[in-house]
Design an enzyme around this catalytic site. Structure first.
Site, PDB file in Angstrom:
ATOM      1  N   ARG A  65     -21.114   7.228   3.661  1.00 26.65           N
ATOM      2  CA  ARG A  65     -20.196   6.188   3.499  1.00 26.65           C
ATOM      3  C   ARG A  65     -20.364   5.025   4.269  1.00 26.65           C
ATOM      4  O   ARG A  65     -20.549   3.669   3.822  1.00 26.65           O
ATOM      5  CB  ARG A  65     -18.930   6.844   3.918  1.00 26.65           C
ATOM      6  CG  ARG A  65     -17.764   5.546   3.596  1.00 26.65           C
ATOM      7  CD  ARG A  65     -16.422   6.170   3.660  1.00 26.65           C
ATOM      8  NE  ARG A  65     -16.070   6.802   2.307  1.00 26.65           N
ATOM      9  CZ  ARG A  65     -14.766   7.507   2.200  1.00 26.65           C
ATOM     10  NH1 ARG A  65     -13.852   7.338   3.187  1.00 26.65           N
ATOM     11  NH2 ARG A  65     -14.592   8.211   1.085  1.00 26.65           N
ATOM     12  N   ILE A  92     -12.985   3.498  -1.047  1.00 27.39           N
ATOM     13  CA  ILE A  92     -12.297   3.507   0.361  1.00 27.39           C
ATOM     14  C   ILE A  92     -13.285   2.881   1.253  1.00 27.39           C
ATOM     15  O   ILE A  92     -14.588   3.509   1.339  1.00 27.39           O
ATOM     16  CB  ILE A  92     -11.798   4.892   0.571  1.00 27.39           C
ATOM     17  CG1 ILE A  92     -10.606   5.250  -0.380  1.00 27.39           C
ATOM     18  CG2 ILE A  92     -11.127   4.822   2.183  1.00 27.39           C
ATOM     19  CD1 ILE A  92      -9.955   6.549  -0.096  1.00 27.39           C
ATOM     20  N   LEU A  93     -13.022   1.920   2.204  1.00 26.26           N
ATOM     21  CA  LEU A  93     -14.208   1.170   2.926  1.00 26.26           C
ATOM     22  C   LEU A  93     -13.858   1.670   4.328  1.00 26.26           C
ATOM     23  O   LEU A  93     -12.935   2.069   4.831  1.00 26.26           O
ATOM     24  CB  LEU A  93     -13.916  -0.248   2.762  1.00 26.26           C
ATOM     25  CG  LEU A  93     -14.078  -0.678   1.260  1.00 26.26           C
ATOM     26  CD1 LEU A  93     -13.204  -1.975   1.006  1.00 26.26           C
ATOM     27  CD2 LEU A  93     -15.517  -0.950   0.996  1.00 26.26           C
ATOM     28  N   HIS A 109      -2.969  -4.549  -5.454  1.00 29.61           N
ATOM     29  CA  HIS A 109      -2.528  -3.272  -5.571  1.00 29.61           C
ATOM     30  C   HIS A 109      -1.269  -3.337  -6.720  1.00 29.61           C
ATOM     31  O   HIS A 109      -0.611  -3.958  -6.502  1.00 29.61           O
ATOM     32  CB  HIS A 109      -2.104  -2.438  -4.202  1.00 29.61           C
ATOM     33  CG  HIS A 109      -1.737  -1.110  -4.479  1.00 29.61           C
ATOM     34  ND1 HIS A 109      -2.622  -0.323  -4.424  1.00 29.61           N
ATOM     35  CD2 HIS A 109      -0.469  -0.633  -4.554  1.00 29.61           C
ATOM     36  CE1 HIS A 109      -2.144   1.002  -4.902  1.00 29.61           C
ATOM     37  NE2 HIS A 109      -0.820   0.925  -4.778  1.00 29.61           N
ATOM     38  N   GLN A 173       1.275 -10.216 -14.836  1.00 27.81           N
ATOM     39  CA  GLN A 173       1.561 -10.613 -13.698  1.00 27.81           C
ATOM     40  C   GLN A 173       0.627 -10.858 -12.380  1.00 27.81           C
ATOM     41  O   GLN A 173       0.427 -11.458 -11.713  1.00 27.81           O
ATOM     42  CB  GLN A 173       2.947  -9.884 -13.027  1.00 27.81           C
ATOM     43  CG  GLN A 173       4.354 -10.187 -13.981  1.00 27.81           C
ATOM     44  CD  GLN A 173       4.497 -11.376 -14.229  1.00 27.81           C
ATOM     45  OE1 GLN A 173       4.563 -12.282 -13.505  1.00 27.81           O
ATOM     46  NE2 GLN A 173       4.774 -11.632 -15.650  1.00 27.81           N
ATOM     47  N   GLU A 174      -0.347  -9.679 -12.470  1.00 20.00           N
ATOM     48  CA  GLU A 174      -1.397  -9.768 -11.717  1.00 20.00           C
ATOM     49  C   GLU A 174      -2.158 -10.829 -11.904  1.00 20.00           C
ATOM     50  O   GLU A 174      -2.654 -11.574 -10.923  1.00 20.00           O
ATOM     51  CB  GLU A 174      -1.980  -8.247 -11.850  1.00 20.00           C
ATOM     52  CG  GLU A 174      -1.636  -7.215 -11.334  1.00 20.00           C
ATOM     53  CD  GLU A 174      -2.535  -6.069 -11.314  1.00 20.00           C
ATOM     54  OE1 GLU A 174      -3.586  -6.113 -11.114  1.00 20.00           O
ATOM     55  OE2 GLU A 174      -1.845  -4.691 -11.538  1.00 20.00           O
TER      56      GLU A 174
HETATM   57  C1  GRF Z   1      -5.767  -3.538 -11.100  1.00 17.98           C
HETATM   58  O1  GRF Z   1      -4.578  -2.826 -11.835  1.00 17.98           O
HETATM   59  C2  GRF Z   1      -5.561  -3.741  -9.891  1.00 17.98           C
HETATM   60  O2  GRF Z   1      -4.267  -4.082  -9.360  1.00 17.98           O
HETATM   61  C3  GRF Z   1      -6.042  -2.545  -9.062  1.00 17.98           C
HETATM   62  O3  GRF Z   1      -7.163  -2.288 -10.159  1.00 17.98           O
HETATM   63  C4  GRF Z   1      -7.061  -2.652 -11.416  1.00 17.98           C
HETATM   64  C5  GRF Z   1      -8.203  -3.610 -11.711  1.00 17.98           C
HETATM   65  O4  GRF Z   1      -8.074  -4.094 -13.011  1.00 17.98           O
HETATM   66  N1  GRF Z   1      -6.588  -2.434  -7.827  1.00 17.98           N
HETATM   67  P1  GRF Z   1      -9.346  -5.056 -13.460  1.00 17.98           P
HETATM   68  O5  GRF Z   1     -10.686  -4.375 -13.287  1.00 17.98           O
HETATM   69  O6  GRF Z   1      -8.999  -6.401 -12.602  1.00 17.98           O
HETATM   70  O7  GRF Z   1      -9.018  -5.337 -14.864  1.00 17.98           O
END
Ligand code: GRF
Length: 216
Positions: A65, A92-93, A109, A173-174
């Site tokens: 890693r 995981i970093l 997240h 929403q993301e």
């Molecule tokens: C998203 O749900 C993000 O919150 C999580 O991984 C997913 C990535 O989706 N960390 P994308 O590759 O941006 O479509």
């Protein structure tokens, strides 16, 4: 002009949302590169089509890693980024890697942290019976999904939700939340200060950092 490097592992829809917003709103930033840990990431083609340099740093080639993370940070640092954006980067970093980018590495997240760290967040939210769910953008620290929270987006969990329907509501929403936070960072409105998040007064209102979904 601030430089951004985005790390992906999959479809890259959050990456795409950031690319779109940056183009449409003309922030003082450029996406210097998109780096994936796998050539199978669909988002690589999206980035290439947008004229952005892409690279694959594949884990298969490196034994530990630590050595993988060293190669990865060398690849990232060639672009001298001001900000590293994790957008569905499924690794995981190491603590050493994370410390190297302290204060200039963020992640999204798909839950309202600190609830539901790790994987399968939507399924677990439904099982737990929570009424509200969402997404969190946070600075990355060595402990997984535990860095200081910058902003969250909230959506309702509806009685007939499936994992897929809830995931879709959160993802929408993301795509609003992540570009907004990246822009704040680029404009110097959010920063990491001794382990805490400092927000510019101009954005330090609930309406700005809690984006609510459609509750109708
Ligand atoms: C998203 O749900 C993000 O919150 C999580 O991984 C997913 C990535 O989706 N960390 P994308 O590759 O941006 O479509």
């Amino acid at each position: 002009m601030k430089k951004i490097v985005i790390l992906i592992s999959g479809r890259g829809s959050n990456m795409e949302a950031i690319i779109r917003s940056l183009k449409a709103e003309d922030w003082p930033a450029e996406i210097a590169a998109v780096i994936s840990n796998t050539e199978k990431a669909a988002g690589l083609a999206t980035a290439e089509n947008a004229g952005i340099a892409t690279e694959v740093v594949s884990r298969g080639e490196f034994s530990s890693r630590q050595s993988y993370d060293t190669m990865l940070s060398e690849a990232i640092d060639r672009y001298a980024p001001d900000l590293v954006v994790l957008a569905g980067f499924m690794r995981i970093l190491t603590a050493e890697f994370v410390r190297h980018y302290e204060g200039r590495i963020i992640n999204i997240h798909p839950s309202l942290l600190p609830a539901f760290t790790g994987l399968h967040t939507h399924e677990r939210a439904i099982e737990a019976g929570v009424r509200l769910h969402g997404a969190t953008v946070h600075f990355v620290t060595p402990e997984l999904d535990a860095g200081p929270i910058i902003a969250q987006a909230v959506v309702p969990v509806l009685p007939d939700d499936t994992e897929a329907s809830l995931a879709a509501r959160v993802l929408e929403q993301e795509h609003r939340l992540y570009p907004r936070v990246v822009r704040w960072f680029v404009e110097g409105k959010v920063r990491f200060d001794a382990g805490r998040v400092r927000l510019d007064d101009a954005i330090n209102t609930p309406a700005e950092f809690i984006l609510t979904g459609d509750f109708s």
